[in-house]
Design a protein around this motif. Structure first.
Motif, mmCIF file in Angstrom:
data_model
loop_
_atom_site.group_PDB
_atom_site.id
_atom_site.type_symbol
_atom_site.label_atom_id
_atom_site.label_comp_id
_atom_site.label_asym_id
_atom_site.label_seq_id
_atom_site.Cartn_x
_atom_site.Cartn_y
_atom_site.Cartn_z
ATOM 1 N N ALA A 192 -25.699 -6.662 50.889
ATOM 2 C CA ALA A 192 -27.133 -6.158 51.111
ATOM 3 C C ALA A 192 -27.052 -5.432 52.243
ATOM 4 N N ARG A 193 -26.760 -5.974 53.650
ATOM 5 C CA ARG A 193 -26.892 -5.338 54.606
ATOM 6 C C ARG A 193 -26.002 -4.186 54.837
ATOM 7 N N LEU A 194 -24.830 -4.273 54.089
ATOM 8 C CA LEU A 194 -24.040 -3.133 54.098
ATOM 9 C C LEU A 194 -24.668 -1.927 53.527
ATOM 10 N N GLY A 195 -25.539 -1.954 52.390
ATOM 11 C CA GLY A 195 -26.113 -0.886 51.955
ATOM 12 C C GLY A 195 -27.343 -0.131 52.632
ATOM 13 N N GLY A 196 -27.555 -0.817 53.533
ATOM 14 C CA GLY A 196 -28.779 -0.306 54.433
ATOM 15 C C GLY A 196 -30.051 -0.008 53.719
ATOM 16 N N ASP A 197 -30.126 1.205 53.680
ATOM 17 C CA ASP A 197 -31.632 1.728 53.038
ATOM 18 C C ASP A 197 -31.307 1.732 51.774
ATOM 19 N N GLU A 198 -30.135 2.054 51.133
ATOM 20 C CA GLU A 198 -29.696 1.831 49.680
ATOM 21 C C GLU A 198 -29.253 0.608 49.243
ATOM 22 N N GLU A 199 -28.882 0.530 48.175
ATOM 23 C CA GLU A 199 -28.132 -0.518 47.416
ATOM 24 C C GLU A 199 -26.681 -0.663 47.341
ATOM 25 N N PHE A 200 -25.855 -1.366 47.999
ATOM 26 C CA PHE A 200 -24.503 -1.422 47.889
ATOM 27 C C PHE A 200 -24.066 -1.396 46.545
ATOM 28 N N TYR A 201 -22.975 -0.794 46.104
ATOM 29 C CA TYR A 201 -22.650 -0.912 44.747
ATOM 30 C C TYR A 201 -22.445 -2.279 44.329
ATOM 31 N N ALA A 234 -11.703 14.794 46.449
ATOM 32 C CA ALA A 234 -13.005 14.667 46.258
ATOM 33 C C ALA A 234 -13.606 15.455 47.584
ATOM 34 N N LYS A 235 -14.503 16.273 47.502
ATOM 35 C CA LYS A 235 -14.959 16.800 48.727
ATOM 36 C C LYS A 235 -15.852 15.731 49.086
ATOM 37 N N PRO A 236 -16.242 15.632 50.390
ATOM 38 C CA PRO A 236 -16.918 14.534 51.081
ATOM 39 C C PRO A 236 -18.563 14.713 50.817
ATOM 40 N N ALA A 237 -19.169 13.559 50.449
ATOM 41 C CA ALA A 237 -20.511 13.823 49.933
ATOM 42 C C ALA A 237 -21.312 14.541 51.359
ATOM 43 N N ALA A 238 -22.447 15.280 50.931
ATOM 44 C CA ALA A 238 -23.150 15.884 51.933
ATOM 45 C C ALA A 238 -23.666 15.072 53.111
ATOM 46 N N ASP A 239 -24.225 13.876 52.536
ATOM 47 C CA ASP A 239 -24.722 13.218 53.676
ATOM 48 C C ASP A 239 -23.657 11.982 53.919
ATOM 49 N N ASP A 240 -22.439 12.293 54.072
ATOM 50 C CA ASP A 240 -21.469 11.383 54.545
ATOM 51 C C ASP A 240 -21.279 11.746 55.959
ATOM 52 N N GLN A 241 -22.183 11.618 56.903
ATOM 53 C CA GLN A 241 -22.020 12.085 58.234
ATOM 54 C C GLN A 241 -20.749 10.985 59.127
ATOM 55 N N ASP A 242 -20.693 9.723 58.705
ATOM 56 C CA ASP A 242 -19.892 8.893 59.391
ATOM 57 C C ASP A 242 -18.409 8.987 59.121
ATOM 58 N N GLY A 243 -18.333 9.876 57.820
ATOM 59 C CA GLY A 243 -16.865 9.871 57.275
ATOM 60 C C GLY A 243 -16.270 8.770 56.781
ATOM 61 N N ASN A 244 -17.213 7.669 56.213
ATOM 62 C CA ASN A 244 -16.676 6.431 56.218
ATOM 63 C C ASN A 244 -16.637 6.248 54.432
ATOM 64 N N GLY A 245 -17.051 7.180 53.758
ATOM 65 C CA GLY A 245 -17.086 7.134 52.142
ATOM 66 C C GLY A 245 -17.991 6.250 51.782
ATOM 67 N N LEU A 246 -18.980 5.721 52.716
ATOM 68 C CA LEU A 246 -19.984 4.667 52.029
ATOM 69 C C LEU A 246 -20.996 5.218 51.303
ATOM 70 N N THR A 247 -21.368 6.663 51.346
ATOM 71 C CA THR A 247 -22.490 7.231 50.493
ATOM 72 C C THR A 247 -21.935 7.317 49.122
ATOM 73 N N ARG A 248 -20.801 7.220 48.803
ATOM 74 C CA ARG A 248 -20.117 7.054 47.406
ATOM 75 C C ARG A 248 -20.419 5.748 46.840
ATOM 76 N N MET A 249 -20.629 4.637 47.682
ATOM 77 C CA MET A 249 -20.504 3.134 47.364
ATOM 78 C C MET A 249 -22.044 2.886 47.095
ATOM 79 N N THR A 250 -22.892 3.544 47.395
ATOM 80 C CA THR A 250 -24.662 2.843 47.616
ATOM 81 C C THR A 250 -25.249 3.677 46.289
ATOM 82 N N VAL A 251 -26.267 2.993 46.018
ATOM 83 C CA VAL A 251 -27.262 3.525 45.006
ATOM 84 C C VAL A 251 -28.613 3.859 45.402
ATOM 85 N N PRO A 252 -29.191 4.822 45.290
ATOM 86 C CA PRO A 252 -30.450 5.174 45.800
ATOM 87 C C PRO A 252 -31.459 4.293 44.987
#
Length: 338
Positions: free
Chosen positions: A151-160, A193-211
């Motif tokens: 839950a903490r890892l997802g931050g403002d979104e929901e971790f997969y 895959a091209k990095p997600a537009a909001d993957d500013q940290d380059g860690n790929g987490l934005t592909r692993m979270t759900v709005p």
């Protein structure tokens, strides 16, 4: 006794068999003779994820055995969520070993298969004498309940993994278009895959979270053209497996993370003392969000003989870079004590 259900194409070719377990059966494919190397896949895959390793390991002098994890493919799919706890997966691996008539095995796992392989070596070091982990590094049992950590890892979104917890929720997203969803997840987590537009940290987490209020597929790339390592025939195979089996059994593995935490409390902080190998990709999210686990290998995997991060590789390590993975695996296997 295990049953042969399909003849080999030739005497050295792959053979499909089954091992009996209390809940039914585990399907596996084997090829070659020699020391057993048990291959455990992750989500959302099948024994087929190891298609490039079976012949290579057999040619190198090993008996390669790739299973369908319970809940997948032609293995049994118990209805109870608790039937997919880690202890059950370890017991399945033991059952396969018994069906093979082998006393010991080297075990390798990718994605969820990596923790299953790791815990097999942790809980039954008498049977699983060495362990190779692909994509997901070993992280010993800790003090924090897993669902709280995710839950903490997802931050403002929901971790997969949090998204997968509620039975039926992810199934409702995936099962209306299994092929399209699989194409999206394979392409999105590929090193191509091209990095997600909001993957500013380059860690790929934005592909692993759900709005919030959204779906995991909202994070898939707009262009889901198949990556070069995955053919239409490969995708057809995976699609057929999941269209027959559904996704519930596979997703139930995620729904046991807190149950595993309780089951394995006696092993808090325990290292794996068997010889070990780690292979990850530098474009794979777990390489980044589990970086501390990789740094801890001298303590958690004291017999580690190699930790390799493949440049430009994404999550599907042994499929994206089969030749490199085969070389690393076989060199490691050849270096193990007899």
């Amino acid at each position: 006794m295990p049953q042969t259900t399909e003849p080999a194409d030739h005497p050295a070719g792959p053979v499909h068999r089954f091992a009996e377990i209390p809940e039914g059966r585990i399907h596996f494919v084997e090829q070659g003779t020699g020391p057993v190397v048990l291959l455990v896949h992750g989500f959302p895959e099948s024994w087929y994820s190891w298609r490039h390793q079976l012949a290579a390991l057999a040619a190198a002098g090993y008996r390669a055995v790739a299973i369908d994890v319970r809940g997948y493919g032609r293995s049994s799919k118990p209805s109870e969520v608790s039937a997919y706890r880690m202890l059950a997966h370890v017991a399945d691996n033991v059952a396969v070993l018994r069906a093979l008539g082998a006393e010991t095995a080297i075990i390798a796992g990718h994605d969820w298969g990596a923790p299953i392989a790791a815990h097999s070596a942790l809980l039954r070091p008498d049977l699983f004498t060495a362990v190779a982990l692909l994509s997901v590094p070993y992280a010993p049992h800790g003090a924090t309940r897993p669902t709280e950590a995710f839950a903490r890892l997802g931050g403002d979104e929901e971790f997969y993994i949090s998204y997968f917890q509620q039975p039926g929720r992810a199934e409702a997203e995936i099962e209306p278009d299994v092929r399209g969803w699989l194409a999206g997840v394979y392409a999105g987590l590929s090193g191509e895959a091209k990095p997600a537009a909001d993957d500013q940290d380059g860690n790929g987490l934005t592909r692993m979270t759900v709005p919030r209020g959204g779906k995991l597929s909202d994070r898939f790339p707009a262009d889901t053209t198949l990556p070069s390592w995955l053919t239409e025939a490969d995708l057809d195979y995976y699609t057929g497996e999941f269209e027959r089996s559904g996704l519930t059994g596979a997703l139930n593995r995620y729904r046991n993370v807190d149950r595993d935490w309780a089951d394995l409390a006696a092993w808090q902080g325990a290292p794996i003392t068997r010889p070990a190998l780690f292979i990850g990709g530098d474009r794979d999210a777990p390489t980044h969000w589990m970086a501390d686990a990789i740094k801890a290998f001298p303590v958690t995997l004291p017999a580690l003989s190699g930790s390799h991060i493949i440049e430009g590789c994404g999550h599907w390590v042994q499929q994206e870079r089969p030749d490199e993975v085969n070389r690393l695996l076989i060199d490691w296997l050849h270096g193990l004590p007899a």
